[in-house]
Write an enzyme that holds these catalytic residues in place. Structure first.
Site, PDB file in Angstrom:
ATOM      1  N   LYS A 113      48.543 -67.137  -4.249  1.00 49.92           N
ATOM      2  CA  LYS A 113      48.698 -67.581  -2.860  1.00 49.92           C
ATOM      3  C   LYS A 113      47.531 -68.453  -2.437  1.00 49.92           C
ATOM      4  O   LYS A 113      47.700 -69.386  -1.650  1.00 49.92           O
ATOM      5  CB  LYS A 113      48.815 -66.371  -1.922  1.00 49.92           C
ATOM      6  CG  LYS A 113      50.140 -65.660  -2.039  1.00 49.92           C
ATOM      7  CD  LYS A 113      50.250 -64.556  -1.005  1.00 49.92           C
ATOM      8  CE  LYS A 113      51.533 -63.770  -1.179  1.00 49.92           C
ATOM      9  NZ  LYS A 113      51.601 -62.595  -0.304  1.00 49.92           N
ATOM     10  N   LYS A 199      59.799 -66.220 -10.145  1.00 48.68           N
ATOM     11  CA  LYS A 199      60.523 -65.211  -9.365  1.00 48.68           C
ATOM     12  C   LYS A 199      61.109 -65.821  -8.086  1.00 48.68           C
ATOM     13  O   LYS A 199      60.565 -66.791  -7.551  1.00 48.68           O
ATOM     14  CB  LYS A 199      59.613 -64.017  -9.091  1.00 48.68           C
ATOM     15  CG  LYS A 199      58.844 -64.082  -7.861  1.00 48.68           C
ATOM     16  CD  LYS A 199      58.014 -62.856  -7.583  1.00 48.68           C
ATOM     17  CE  LYS A 199      57.144 -63.264  -6.405  1.00 48.68           C
ATOM     18  NZ  LYS A 199      56.201 -62.418  -5.896  1.00 48.68           N
ATOM     19  N   LYS A 202      60.272 -66.087  -1.019  1.00 43.21           N
ATOM     20  CA  LYS A 202      60.442 -66.676   0.317  1.00 43.21           C
ATOM     21  C   LYS A 202      59.673 -67.972   0.444  1.00 43.21           C
ATOM     22  O   LYS A 202      60.004 -68.821   1.262  1.00 43.21           O
ATOM     23  CB  LYS A 202      59.895 -65.714   1.380  1.00 43.21           C
ATOM     24  CG  LYS A 202      60.694 -64.460   1.571  1.00 43.21           C
ATOM     25  CD  LYS A 202      59.964 -63.519   2.548  1.00 43.21           C
ATOM     26  CE  LYS A 202      60.532 -62.121   2.484  1.00 43.21           C
ATOM     27  NZ  LYS A 202      59.644 -61.112   3.035  1.00 43.21           N
TER      28      LYS A 202
END
Ligand code: TYM
Length: 336
Positions: A113, A199, A202
Site C-alpha cells: 500500500k 488478488k 477494491k
C-alpha cells in the site's frame, strides 16, 4: 462451557466484492451458529487511505446492511461500527507502545500500500495492524475468519498478545487470549478477473477486475464475458500456467456448491464459450437474493440503526472489560 467467540470485520471502502464475500463473509455466515460472533465495520481502518468525509457514514451503513443481506443472523451474531466504541482507539495506543516499529515495517500489505499511496503514506497506514490487533484482542476472540491476505496480520496480533502477556502478566493469568485465524482452503484468495496472478481488490483501478456484490446482472454478464482467459481447450484446476482457469473454476465450484471433482469432470471438455454463461448464471443466482435483502434492509433505516445500537451495547461491555484489565496490568490508576 460457553461457545467460542469469533470476531471479524471489513473496511467500508467502496463496494464489497466477491473476494470479500467468499474469503470472509460467507464463512462468517456458515459458521455462525457454532460461535458467539461479533462482526464490525472497521471505519477507523478506512481512513488510512485518503477518504471522502461526505460518503464515509453512508459507506459504513452499506457494509452493515450487506452483512445482514449476506445472512448474518442476530440470534448468533452482533454487528457494530468500530468507531462507535472508543476502546478500539485507546487499546491501539497502549499496544503501540509495546510494538516494535520493525514488526510493522515488515508487513507485506503495508509495503504494497505504501508503494501505491506514494506521498500519502501516513502513520495510520503503518499502524493499521496494531488497530486490527486491538479489534481482535479486545473481544478475547478465539477465532478470526479472514481471507488469506490477512494471515500475516493475524500472526502479528498473536505476537502482540504474547508480548503483552509476557511483559505484564503471570504465565498463570494472561490477560489476553491467543486468537486463531480461520482461513478456508477454498476461495481464501479470489483472484482478479483481468489478471489471475493478482488478488481481486477494491483498490484495483479497473472495475472489470472484480465482481461487486451489488453489481446488476448485466454488469456481471459483461465482466465475465470480458474476463481474461486463455486459448487452451478443456478446463482444469491443476495447470499452474493457467491461473485464470483455476480461479474461474474455483469461483464456479464455490458458488454452485459442487465439489472439485464434480466441477473438474463437468468442465474438462468445455471451451470458454460454454463455461462463461454457466459461471455468469451461477453468479447472478447467488447474488440476486443478497441484493434483494440488501434493498429491504436499506429501506428500513430505523431497523438498521437498532441492530447497530444493540450490537454496540453488547460489544462495548466486553471491550471495556478487557480494556480495564489491560490498563490494570500495565499499572494505570483506575478512573475515580
Ligand atoms: P478488507 O476490508 O480488506 O477485507 C475484508 C475481508 O475480505 C478478505 N478478502 C479476500 N478474501 C479472498 N480473496 C480476496 N481477493 C480478498 N480480498 C479481501 C480479507 O482477507 C478480509 O477477511 N484488515 C482487514 C479488516 C480488519 C479485520 C479486523 C479483520 C480490521 N480489523 C479484525 C478481522 C479482524 C481488512 O483490510 O479487510
Amino acid at each position: 462451557m460457553g461457545k467460542q467467540r469469533v470476531l471479524s470485520g471489513v473496511q467500508p471502502t467502496g463496494n464489497l466484492h466477491l473476494g470479500n464475500y467468499l474469503g470472509a463473509i460467507r464463512n462468517w455466515v456458515e459458521g455462525q451458529s457454532q460461535y458467539e460472533n461479533y462482526f464490525c465495520v472497521v471505519d477507523l481502518h478506512a481512513i488510512t487511505a485518503p477518504h471522502n468525509p461526505a460518503t464515509l457514514a453512508a459507506d459504513t451503513y452499506t457494509i452493515a446492511a450487506l452483512y445482514l443481506a449476506c445472512g448474518i443472523d442476530l440470534n448468533h451474531s452482533s454487528i457494530f461500527i468500530q468507531s462507535h466504541i472508543s476502546a478500539h482507539s485507546e487499546l491501539t495506543w497502549l499496544f503501540n507502545c509495546i510494538t516494535p516499529i520493525n514488526w510493522l515495517e515488515d508487513m507485506i500489505q503495508f509495503k504494497e500500500k505504501a508503494v501505491r499511496q506514494g506521498e500519502n503514506v501516513n502513520t495510520g497506514l503503518l499502524d493499521y495492524p496494531v488497530l486490527m490487533a486491538a479489534d481482535i484482542l479486545l473481544y478475547q476472540a478465539d477465532r478470526v475468519p479472514v481471507g488469506e491476505d490477512q494471515k500475516q496480520h493475524l500472526e502479528l496480533t498473536r505476537d502482540i498478545a504474547n508480548r503483552f502477556n509476557h511483559l505484564f502478566c503471570t504465565p498463570e493469568q494472561p490477560v489476553l487470549k491467543m486468537p486463531e485465524p480461520l482461513i478456508r482452503k477454498e476461495a481464501a484468495r479470489v483472484m482478479s478477473l483481468t489478471d489471475g496472478t493478482r488478488k481481486m481488490s477494491k483498490s484495483d483501478p479497473s472495475e472489470l477486475s472484480r465482481i461487486n456484490l451489488l453489481d446488476p446482472p448485466d454488469a456481471i454478464t459483461k465482466k465475465i464475458k470480458r474476463c481474461k482467459t486463455d486459448l487452451v481447450r478443456g478446463l482444469t484446476f491443476d495447470d499452474p500456467d493457467r491461473p485464470e482457469c483455476r480461479n474461474l473454476l474455483t469461483l464456479y465450484m464455490v458458488l454452485s456448491g459442487k465439489t472439485k471433482e464434480e466441477v473438474a469432470a463437468e468442465c474438462q471438455d468445455m471451451g470458454w464459450g460454454q463455461f462463461k454463461p454457466l459461471l455468469t448464471e451461477t453468479m447472478i443466482a447467488t447474488l440476486q437474493p443478497i441484493q434483494e435483502k440488501y434493498k429491504e434492509v436499506m429501506d428500513d433505516r430505523s431497523y438498521l440503526e437498532s441492530v447497530l445500537r444493540e450490537g454496540r451495547q453488547k460489544a462495548e461491555a466486553i471491550a471495556n472489560d478487557t480494556l480495564l484489565k489491560v490498563k490494570a496490568a500495565m499499572g494505570y490508576s483506575m478512573p475515580l
